[in-house]
Each structure stands twice: as C-alpha cells, then as structure tokens.
Design a protein around this motif. Sequence first.
Motif, PDB file in Angstrom:
ATOM      1  N   GLN A  55       0.857  -1.181   0.000  1.00 35.76           N
ATOM      2  CA  GLN A  55       0.000   0.000   0.000  1.00 35.76           C
ATOM      3  C   GLN A  55       0.896   1.236   0.000  1.00 35.76           C
ATOM      4  O   GLN A  55       1.912   1.253   0.694  1.00 35.76           O
ATOM      5  CB  GLN A  55      -0.861   0.056   1.266  1.00 35.76           C
ATOM      6  N   ARG A  56       0.496   2.258  -0.741  1.00 33.56           N
ATOM      7  CA  ARG A  56       1.195   3.544  -0.668  1.00 33.56           C
ATOM      8  C   ARG A  56       0.368   4.469   0.198  1.00 33.56           C
ATOM      9  O   ARG A  56      -0.758   4.842  -0.145  1.00 33.56           O
ATOM     10  CB  ARG A  56       1.397   4.137  -2.065  1.00 33.56           C
ATOM     11  N   LEU A  57       0.924   4.820   1.336  1.00 30.71           N
ATOM     12  CA  LEU A  57       0.212   5.615   2.329  1.00 30.71           C
ATOM     13  C   LEU A  57       0.689   7.061   2.276  1.00 30.71           C
ATOM     14  O   LEU A  57       1.495   7.447   1.424  1.00 30.71           O
ATOM     15  CB  LEU A  57       0.422   5.009   3.711  1.00 30.71           C
ATOM     16  N   ALA A  58       0.178   7.867   3.176  1.00 26.40           N
ATOM     17  CA  ALA A  58       0.545   9.282   3.241  1.00 26.40           C
ATOM     18  C   ALA A  58       2.057   9.432   3.341  1.00 26.40           C
ATOM     19  O   ALA A  58       2.755   8.571   3.882  1.00 26.40           O
ATOM     20  CB  ALA A  58      -0.139   9.937   4.435  1.00 26.40           C
ATOM     21  N   LEU A  59       2.561  10.548   2.819  1.00 29.16           N
ATOM     22  CA  LEU A  59       3.990  10.854   2.778  1.00 29.16           C
ATOM     23  C   LEU A  59       4.763   9.829   1.959  1.00 29.16           C
ATOM     24  O   LEU A  59       5.939   9.580   2.191  1.00 29.16           O
ATOM     25  CB  LEU A  59       4.579  10.971   4.196  1.00 29.16           C
ATOM     26  N   ASP A  60       4.075   9.255   0.972  1.00 29.55           N
ATOM     27  CA  ASP A  60       4.699   8.276   0.081  1.00 29.55           C
ATOM     28  C   ASP A  60       5.381   7.173   0.875  1.00 29.55           C
ATOM     29  O   ASP A  60       6.522   6.778   0.585  1.00 29.55           O
ATOM     30  CB  ASP A  60       5.691   8.963  -0.867  1.00 29.55           C
ATOM     31  N   HIS A  61       4.668   6.690   1.870  1.00 35.40           N
ATOM     32  CA  HIS A  61       5.165   5.577   2.685  1.00 35.40           C
ATOM     33  C   HIS A  61       4.763   4.268   2.027  1.00 35.40           C
ATOM     34  O   HIS A  61       3.597   4.039   1.727  1.00 35.40           O
ATOM     35  CB  HIS A  61       4.578   5.647   4.105  1.00 35.40           C
ATOM     36  N   TRP A  62       5.737   3.403   1.824  1.00 37.08           N
ATOM     37  CA  TRP A  62       5.486   2.100   1.202  1.00 37.08           C
ATOM     38  C   TRP A  62       5.302   1.052   2.294  1.00 37.08           C
ATOM     39  O   TRP A  62       6.264   0.672   2.962  1.00 37.08           O
ATOM     40  CB  TRP A  62       6.643   1.724   0.287  1.00 37.08           C
ATOM     41  N   GLN A  63       4.064   0.609   2.472  1.00 34.13           N
ATOM     42  CA  GLN A  63       3.766  -0.433   3.451  1.00 34.13           C
ATOM     43  C   GLN A  63       3.767  -1.768   2.713  1.00 34.13           C
ATOM     44  O   GLN A  63       2.781  -2.167   2.098  1.00 34.13           O
ATOM     45  CB  GLN A  63       2.417  -0.171   4.123  1.00 34.13           C
ATOM     46  N   ILE A  64       4.897  -2.450   2.753  1.00 37.97           N
ATOM     47  CA  ILE A  64       5.104  -3.668   1.959  1.00 37.97           C
ATOM     48  C   ILE A  64       4.816  -4.896   2.814  1.00 37.97           C
ATOM     49  O   ILE A  64       5.232  -4.982   3.969  1.00 37.97           O
ATOM     50  CB  ILE A  64       6.550  -3.712   1.428  1.00 37.97           C
ATOM     51  N   ASP A  65       4.116  -5.844   2.237  1.00 39.42           N
ATOM     52  CA  ASP A  65       3.861  -7.140   2.874  1.00 39.42           C
ATOM     53  C   ASP A  65       5.112  -7.996   2.711  1.00 39.42           C
ATOM     54  O   ASP A  65       5.437  -8.427   1.603  1.00 39.42           O
ATOM     55  CB  ASP A  65       2.644  -7.797   2.218  1.00 39.42           C
ATOM     56  N   ALA A  66       5.815  -8.215   3.816  1.00 42.53           N
ATOM     57  CA  ALA A  66       7.089  -8.943   3.736  1.00 42.53           C
ATOM     58  C   ALA A  66       6.900 -10.343   3.152  1.00 42.53           C
ATOM     59  O   ALA A  66       7.739 -10.826   2.374  1.00 42.53           O
ATOM     60  CB  ALA A  66       7.731  -9.031   5.121  1.00 42.53           C
TER      61      ALA A  66
END
Length: 590
Positions: A55-66
Amino acid sequence: MIDHLNPEAWATANRLLVRKALAEFAHERLITPEPAGDGWWLVRGGAVDYRFAAQRLALDHWQIDAASITRHRDGEELPPDAVDLCLELRDALGLTDAVLPVYLEEITSTLASAAYKLGKPAVTAAELAAADFQAIETGMTEGHPCFVANNGRLGFGAQDYHRYAPETAAGVRLLWLAAHRDHTTFTSAAGLDHDTLMRAELGEQTLAGFAATLTGLGLDPTDYLLIPVHPWQWWNRLAVTFAGEVARRRLVCLGEGPDDHLAQQSVRTFFNVSDPARHYVKTALSVLNMGFLRGLSAAYMEATPAINDWLAELIGGDPVFARTGLTILRERAAIGYRHRQYEAATAPGSPYRKMLAALWRESPVPGLAPGRRLATMAALVHVDRDGRTLAGALIAESGLAPARWLRRYLDAYLVPLLHSLYAHDLAFMPHGENVILVLDGGAVERVIFKDIAEEIVVMDPDADLPAPVRRVRAAIPEDEKVLAIFTDVFDCFLRHLSAALHTAGVLDQDDFWRTVAECVTGYAASVPQLADRIRRYDLFAPEFPLSCLNRLQLRDNRQMVDLADPSAALQFAGTLTNPLAPFVPAARHP
C-alpha cells in the motif's frame, strides 16, 4: 555465541530487511517500483526482479507485505537477500567503490542483530507495553525506522556483541581511568564539581580503592581526574593507540566501577541499573554505527554543561513549555582527554580526537511521580511478531479513543517542538531514541528530551547567546527551518507511527493526520503573538522537500553530516505531499 546465525533466522531476517530496504529506498526515490496490477509492484535490479504487494500511504510511505516479496532471475526464484539487493541496486543507490564494501558489512551486521533478536523468546506488544523502562529499551527489535543499515556497530566482534549490544541486555561495568590533569578538561553545571560528582557516582569505598592504586604506583591522586570508559574502548583502542600515555602514567587504568549498567539503544550510553537515580554515562566508542564513528570529542564536550544549563533555563522560563510538562535530561558534567601528539597530527573532527571523553546525563527516575512509568518513544513504532503495535497496546490500556490518545501524545511531544521553532528558532533532534515518554495508565502525560548538546541547533547565526553556548548556532537557510518539523517529525517519525496504526486497524491514516492538524491549529491559536512566524513557516503548505537520510549514509557512511554545518549535507529528492494540507483551517482559506 553464534547460535543465532542459523538458516531459519537468517532467512527471516533477510526477508524483513529486504522489505525495509525496498520501502525506504522507494520512499527516497532511489528506486521506482512499477505497478504490476492489483496492489502488486515490480522493482528491477539488473537481471533480477523483485515483486511484492504494498500500500502507498501518506507521505509516500510504502507499506510492503514482507511475506509477498519474491525475487527472480531468468525465471528462477531466489530467496530475498539484503546484501544481494544492495549489489543488484548498486547503481541506483549510488554506492561507490569506497562505500560499498563497508555498507555491505553494515547490512550484514544489521542482519546478524536481527537474527539474534528473532532467537529471543517472543514478547507480545501488550506484554512489552506493560514492562519496565529498561525491559522496553532492550526489547526494541527495529532500530531507527528510516535507516536500512541501522545496526552496523562495526568494530564489535561476536563476543563484544553479546557483552555490549543493547538487545542482549547484558550488565556492563564501566572501566575507570585516572587521567592527568595536564591533559584533561572537566566542566560541570553550576554548583557541581568533579569531586562531588565522583562521590555521588562511585561512593567513598571505591574512591579510596582508586586512590590506593595510584599511591601504590607512587602517584599523587590529586594530580588526576577520573574518566569512565567503555570496556571495548579501553581494550581495543586506548590500551593500544594511547599506549604511550599509559606507559608514561598520564593514563592509569583503575579497574571496574561498582555498578552494573545497561547499554541503551544509542549503544555508547549506559543506564545505571544498580542505582537508577544515578546519572546515565555516555562514553566514547570508536565503532562505526549508522553513519558515524561514535567517538566523543574532548573539545566538543567542554561546553556541554553550559549548553544544558542555558537550555534548561530557557525551558523553565517559558509558560508554553511549562504547560506541556516538557523537561530535559541535563548533561551535567563532561570530561575529555587531549592526546597532544594526535592533535598535532590531525584536524578538528578527526576520530583520533574523539577517543577519550565522557559525559554524565541526569536520570529520569528521580523526577518520576508516583504511578507513572517511562518508555523510550522508539517503542511507539515497535511491531511484534504477530503484527501488533506497541502504540496500539498503550491505546488499549489507556481506555481512550485512538484519536484522543494521539492528541494527548502530540500535545506533549509535538507542541514543544512547534514552540521551539516558532518562539526560539530552536530545533531538537526528536527521533524516538532521543525522547522518553512519561506514561500514566497507557496515556502519554509528558515527554523528556535528551541528547542535548550534540543535537540541538539555534537556527539564527546572530542569536544573542552566552559565549559557551554559541557553538549551537548555525546558519540555516530560511526555507529549511521548517524541515525541523516536516522532516524530523512528520517524515522520520510520525510517518511510521501513522502507518503502523493504520495497518493494524487501530487508527485510519486520515484520522491520524487530521489529529496532527488539529494539534498544530490548537497551538497556533494559543500563541497569537507568533502568528507572523507561523505563517512564514507554514505547516499546511501543499508540499515540502523530501530530505533523505539513507542517501546521506549511502554517500558517506563514516561521516554523514558535519555537526558544525548540518544544512550543508542535506540530500533532497523532490517533494512530498503534505498530509496536513487537506486540513488547513477554514480561516486560512482565501
């Protein structure tokens, strides 16, 4: 000693670090993942492809499923490997021939540390949230949330790791040296002197034993001052590099002190577990960790107590700081030894001038009210092995609605930082390891800032400061001053806290940033006299520059930043959309 280095732990550690590397390198625009449909992304590194769900969240944070990460070369699936990733992405990361092998060593050491932590018994976020101050400090598993190579500690051997790494929670007794006064400078806060401090820290019995050691060598104890030393520093650096000073009895090793200490997340700072009311001790440690050799400059330490006294007086006299409950842990005394031969051979800032110094910092324990407990702020972004957040556990314990809990935390943490910028042109380095939370039933009541003299900056080179304090002045460009909030707070800490709470289903990211905006607006309303400065350094601007930490380390992992000119080293990569912009106060609209 190396049982944690096994295939299963190594594979897990690599998968987790590859996840972080892909996320933070994408955030800093060193790599550009390509969309692959349905929330999947592709990164190409030469002949190798990485695929993952994110998911790309606020502040271009990449929440990657390991668990989703796969790595392929020519159709063959390969296990994720953090060292290989750096080699495959070497050109994109800008790794030079000089930096690359050292960076790979830092990555490998970070993996080894992660493998060790994976071998410890699993502790849930709720259990850790309820633990005591030092159990939380030694229970952290991630390190700095932005830096990929964040546990390098190059110089520690395998035995040293078990003795001195904070996550091993091994008790350490500091070594004490007698240093001849002709080469040693001691400075202290008003009303404190060397002998008074030593009596409080060591006790009369230990002091008598140290004096007897000196007289037994035919030396006069009054000719010497006492310096605490990290055991690794003595055996690996001072006993060799300063051998001439030892041989000439300018330095005399007196043996261990009486108290057990625990290394803190910063590695070279120790908390006294035998007597928690006694000072922290920060020592010189010539190991390479996260962009710096962690020495301490004898010359730099000299002004430390005066800087702390000045800041404590400033905070104590400001009603806004008082309202938030902010306090600092004053660095009350500092000592440094100057090796004249190495000083003649080197320029200021050389590691050879940073091998023997120490400071004493107040403990937060004596100022703790009944029923309150302490935790490092770094704990808020801790996620346990089941994906549960420590911040979420504290929220549940508090009984508060998540947004209400967050607002209390922000009033304690963010408001003092806003006021520092707007009222005093002052910036702290407020990352998780530099802030201690005072908790009341799971809620944040107030915060304590630490690591003062090396980290604060007054962003006005013409500020009227006492002579010993002028070292903290720096010429920061006007358009960079607000990055003290945008970068150091929003991007480097709140981005990670928001993502953790959002992903865990505790607090939606829009509600998170709306609460941050409400805190900023509330502060602005409370200080109408600062309205012009609040407009000038606008926290509701549509976007702000992306200042990158990993780019600093990838460029020079031995000296990321010149502390005397922190602005000069900044690495920018475009802009970030400001998550506060949608919540600009109605009164601000044209």
